[in-house]
Design a protein around this motif. Structure first.
Motif, mmCIF file in Angstrom:
data_model
loop_
_atom_site.group_PDB
_atom_site.id
_atom_site.type_symbol
_atom_site.label_atom_id
_atom_site.label_comp_id
_atom_site.label_asym_id
_atom_site.label_seq_id
_atom_site.Cartn_x
_atom_site.Cartn_y
_atom_site.Cartn_z
ATOM 1 N N GLU A 1 40.451 -32.739 34.937
ATOM 2 C CA GLU A 1 40.819 -34.150 34.858
ATOM 3 C C GLU A 1 40.432 -34.857 36.155
ATOM 4 O OE1 GLU A 1 44.929 -34.626 33.864
ATOM 5 O OE2 GLU A 1 44.844 -33.038 32.368
ATOM 6 N N ASP A 2 40.342 -36.171 36.095
ATOM 7 C CA ASP A 2 39.926 -36.969 37.254
ATOM 8 C C ASP A 2 40.774 -36.696 38.492
ATOM 9 O OD1 ASP A 2 37.918 -38.116 35.801
ATOM 10 O OD2 ASP A 2 39.021 -39.965 35.372
ATOM 11 N N GLN A 3 42.093 -36.584 38.319
ATOM 12 C CA GLN A 3 42.971 -36.367 39.460
ATOM 13 C C GLN A 3 42.677 -35.033 40.135
ATOM 14 O OE1 GLN A 3 44.078 -37.017 36.362
ATOM 15 N NE2 GLN A 3 45.131 -38.984 36.432
ATOM 16 N N VAL A 4 42.436 -34.003 39.347
ATOM 17 C CA VAL A 4 42.147 -32.676 39.896
ATOM 18 C C VAL A 4 40.784 -32.684 40.584
ATOM 19 C CG1 VAL A 4 41.787 -30.243 39.322
ATOM 20 C CG2 VAL A 4 43.604 -31.537 38.187
ATOM 21 N N ARG A 5 39.796 -33.347 39.982
ATOM 22 C CA ARG A 5 38.468 -33.427 40.597
ATOM 23 C C ARG A 5 38.540 -34.122 41.949
ATOM 24 N NH1 ARG A 5 35.566 -35.202 35.304
ATOM 25 N NH2 ARG A 5 35.430 -37.163 36.390
ATOM 26 N N LYS A 6 39.363 -35.149 42.055
ATOM 27 C CA LYS A 6 39.497 -35.846 43.335
ATOM 28 C C LYS A 6 40.044 -34.901 44.399
ATOM 29 C CE LYS A 6 41.202 -39.934 45.574
ATOM 30 N NZ LYS A 6 41.860 -41.228 45.462
ATOM 31 N N THR B 1 37.906 -33.791 47.770
ATOM 32 C CA THR B 1 38.444 -34.280 49.038
ATOM 33 C C THR B 1 38.961 -33.144 49.910
ATOM 34 O OG1 THR B 1 40.609 -34.711 48.042
ATOM 35 C CG2 THR B 1 39.076 -36.563 48.174
ATOM 36 N N THR B 2 38.995 -31.937 49.397
ATOM 37 C CA THR B 2 39.503 -30.810 50.171
ATOM 38 C C THR B 2 38.631 -30.537 51.394
ATOM 39 O OG1 THR B 2 40.470 -29.825 48.213
ATOM 40 C CG2 THR B 2 40.101 -28.372 50.072
#
Length: 68
Positions: A42-47, A51-52
């Protein structure tokens, strides 16, 4: 962004920058099957995933300062 748009962007990158960065372009093209699994999240997980690395870079800089 979805997998189809990601692949189109990869093709655009390869067309524009493939001569200047042939190893990167070839590596990404050859490994697209593995790289494209990124789009299964999902988009939130990809972000969080993309960003890690900058966060880890900041932590590395802080550790260098603390050790000095």
């Amino acid at each position: 962004m979805n997998e189809e748009i990601g692949y189109e962007n990869l093709l655009s990158f390869e067309e524009k920058w493939g001569n200047k960065y042939p190893l990167a372009a070839k590596s990404w093209m050859d490994n697209w099957t593995n790289l494209s699994t990124f789009f299964e999240y999902e988009d939130q997980v990809r972000k969080i995933i993309y960003t890690t690395n900058p966060i880890e870079g900041m932590h590395c800089q802080i550790r260098k300062i603390i050790k000095s």
